[in-house]
Design a protein around this motif. Structure first.
Motif, mmCIF file in Angstrom:
data_model
loop_
_atom_site.group_PDB
_atom_site.id
_atom_site.type_symbol
_atom_site.label_atom_id
_atom_site.label_comp_id
_atom_site.label_asym_id
_atom_site.label_seq_id
_atom_site.Cartn_x
_atom_site.Cartn_y
_atom_site.Cartn_z
ATOM 1 N N ILE A 235 0.913 -1.302 -0.063
ATOM 2 C CA ILE A 235 0.058 0.002 0.045
ATOM 3 C C ILE A 235 0.857 1.209 -0.049
ATOM 4 O O ILE A 235 0.412 2.343 -0.531
ATOM 5 C CB ILE A 235 -0.998 -0.052 1.206
ATOM 6 N N ALA A 236 1.935 1.299 0.689
ATOM 7 C CA ALA A 236 2.733 2.253 0.783
ATOM 8 C C ALA A 236 3.875 2.554 -0.472
ATOM 9 O O ALA A 236 4.797 3.265 -0.087
ATOM 10 C CB ALA A 236 3.633 2.415 2.157
ATOM 11 N N GLN A 237 3.757 1.447 -1.347
ATOM 12 C CA GLN A 237 4.689 1.584 -2.485
ATOM 13 C C GLN A 237 4.708 2.993 -3.218
ATOM 14 O O GLN A 237 3.760 3.425 -3.734
ATOM 15 C CB GLN A 237 4.502 0.398 -3.428
ATOM 16 N N PRO A 238 5.950 3.602 -3.284
ATOM 17 C CA PRO A 238 5.984 4.897 -3.751
ATOM 18 C C PRO A 238 5.997 4.526 -5.418
ATOM 19 O O PRO A 238 6.518 3.584 -5.923
ATOM 20 C CB PRO A 238 7.291 5.382 -3.483
ATOM 21 N N THR A 239 5.841 5.501 -6.578
ATOM 22 C CA THR A 239 5.707 5.570 -7.882
ATOM 23 C C THR A 239 7.248 5.577 -8.329
ATOM 24 O O THR A 239 8.080 6.402 -7.501
ATOM 25 C CB THR A 239 5.003 6.319 -8.167
ATOM 26 N N ASP A 240 7.855 4.497 -8.975
ATOM 27 C CA ASP A 240 9.061 4.739 -9.511
ATOM 28 C C ASP A 240 9.194 5.347 -10.908
ATOM 29 O O ASP A 240 8.857 4.828 -11.763
ATOM 30 C CB ASP A 240 9.508 3.082 -9.752
ATOM 31 N N TYR A 241 9.344 6.694 -10.668
ATOM 32 C CA TYR A 241 9.323 7.561 -11.846
ATOM 33 C C TYR A 241 10.313 7.275 -12.860
ATOM 34 O O TYR A 241 10.270 7.465 -14.319
ATOM 35 C CB TYR A 241 9.145 9.094 -11.516
ATOM 36 N N ALA A 242 11.652 6.819 -12.352
ATOM 37 C CA ALA A 242 12.615 6.704 -13.204
ATOM 38 C C ALA A 242 12.413 5.271 -14.145
ATOM 39 O O ALA A 242 12.618 5.409 -15.248
ATOM 40 C CB ALA A 242 13.660 6.462 -12.399
ATOM 41 N N ASN A 243 11.687 4.289 -13.604
ATOM 42 C CA ASN A 243 11.336 3.164 -14.177
ATOM 43 C C ASN A 243 10.258 3.426 -15.206
ATOM 44 O O ASN A 243 10.126 3.025 -16.209
ATOM 45 C CB ASN A 243 10.819 2.119 -13.224
ATOM 46 N N LEU A 244 9.146 4.332 -14.848
ATOM 47 C CA LEU A 244 8.213 4.722 -15.746
ATOM 48 C C LEU A 244 8.898 5.277 -16.912
ATOM 49 O O LEU A 244 8.377 5.038 -18.103
ATOM 50 C CB LEU A 244 7.406 5.861 -14.794
ATOM 51 N N GLN A 245 9.730 6.177 -16.825
ATOM 52 C CA GLN A 245 10.295 6.809 -18.104
ATOM 53 C C GLN A 245 10.973 6.061 -18.773
ATOM 54 O O GLN A 245 10.990 5.938 -20.259
ATOM 55 C CB GLN A 245 11.270 7.918 -17.692
ATOM 56 N N ILE A 246 11.570 4.922 -18.372
ATOM 57 C CA ILE A 246 12.389 3.797 -19.131
ATOM 58 C C ILE A 246 11.258 3.048 -19.849
ATOM 59 O O ILE A 246 11.385 2.720 -20.914
ATOM 60 C CB ILE A 246 13.274 2.950 -18.247
ATOM 61 N N GLU A 247 10.279 2.636 -19.077
ATOM 62 C CA GLU A 247 9.371 2.094 -19.899
ATOM 63 C C GLU A 247 8.421 2.818 -20.895
ATOM 64 O O GLU A 247 7.919 2.255 -21.961
ATOM 65 C CB GLU A 247 7.921 1.639 -18.686
ATOM 66 N N ILE A 248 8.045 3.976 -20.655
ATOM 67 C CA ILE A 248 7.885 4.934 -21.881
ATOM 68 C C ILE A 248 8.639 4.750 -23.186
ATOM 69 O O ILE A 248 8.075 4.803 -24.202
ATOM 70 C CB ILE A 248 7.605 6.445 -21.648
ATOM 71 N N VAL A 249 10.096 4.829 -22.881
ATOM 72 C CA VAL A 249 10.886 4.646 -24.040
ATOM 73 C C VAL A 249 10.870 3.295 -24.618
ATOM 74 O O VAL A 249 10.833 3.063 -25.932
ATOM 75 C CB VAL A 249 12.234 4.953 -23.599
ATOM 76 N N ASP A 250 10.703 2.255 -23.789
ATOM 77 C CA ASP A 250 10.557 0.744 -24.246
ATOM 78 C C ASP A 250 9.320 0.863 -25.203
ATOM 79 O O ASP A 250 9.407 -0.025 -26.210
ATOM 80 C CB ASP A 250 10.149 -0.271 -23.303
ATOM 81 N N VAL A 251 8.058 1.210 -24.848
ATOM 82 C CA VAL A 251 7.033 1.258 -25.643
ATOM 83 C C VAL A 251 7.148 2.212 -27.014
ATOM 84 O O VAL A 251 6.828 1.770 -28.018
ATOM 85 C CB VAL A 251 5.471 1.962 -24.838
#
Length: 228
Positions: free
Chosen positions: A59-75
């Protein structure tokens, strides 16, 4: 426009090397069927795991914004691959013609005018990701690809990326993908965790340490860091 063209050409080169010349007809050199739309929605699902969206777990897991940007690039790799497949095989378009219509989207205009965009809310980001997933699952119709590309550019802005940052991260991931292919990725012998860090994180850290590196210099840094 030049950075957009450069990314499209780099994706063409990567796909040619990985899948074989003529992959735009829908199969690899080994005869395996290619489905870029499936790649897009599966990678988009991985992107959502950057958020602590599970109400029953962590429940307290923070958003991993660095990984989000990597995944955006993968897409982005797969969105461009779909554009290339459609443009070359079905529309007989040149890379320049593909870039022209992509650059005419409102999303691209936003990507170019945002100097330092901020992250949108987590909920807004997830809704945009799910919009791209829906578009990838729908049958291809006239204008469908333009809408997907426009949504992708808008997602990039919402994920705090402008054109320069998208380009930098894309080139980094493109070089990493080449490195993976050269070191046994397809055969299953590639090592993805380097001294406790995923290779994506190593690549991103290398770029941030020296953002003026050339692609060949980044490849050399990855080679030096790769666990033997």
């Amino acid at each position: 426009m030049n950075k957009l063209l450069s990314m499209l050409q780099l994706q063409q080169q990567l796909n040619d090397a990985t899948n074989g010349i003529g992959w735009e007809r829908g199969t690899t050199k080994e005869g395996k069927r290619i489905n870029w739309r499936r790649c897009i929605y599966m990678e988009s699902a991985e992107m959502i795991d950057s958020f602590g969206w599970k109400h029953w777990k962590s429940i307290a897991q923070p958003t991993d914004y660095a990984n989000l940007q990597i995944e955006i690039v993968d897409v982005w790799h797969f969105v461009m691959s779909l554009v290339l497949e459609d443009g070359i095989y079905r529309e007989n378009e040149t890379h320049e013609q593909m870039v022209t219509w992509m650059a005419e989207t409102k999303g691209y205009e936003m990507l170019c005018t945002q100097s330092a965009p901020a992250f949108a809310s987590d909920e807004a980001l997830m809704l945009k990701i799910e919009t791209i997933m829906r578009r990838s699952l729908e049958p291809a119709i006239n204008g469908d690809l333009e809408k997907m590309v426009d949504d992708f550019f808008r997602l990039s802005v919402m994920g705090a990326l402008n054109l320069d940052e998208l380009y930098r991260l894309y080139v980094g991931k493109n070089i990493l993908n080449q490195f993976r292919q050269d070191h046994g990725y397809k055969e299953g012998s590639y090592i993805k965790i380097w001294n406790g860090l995923e290779d994506n994180a190593v690549m991103k850290s290398a770029w941030e340490t020296n953002p003026n590196m050339s692609p060949s210099e980044l490849y050399s840094v990855l080679k030096e860091s790769y666990p033997s």
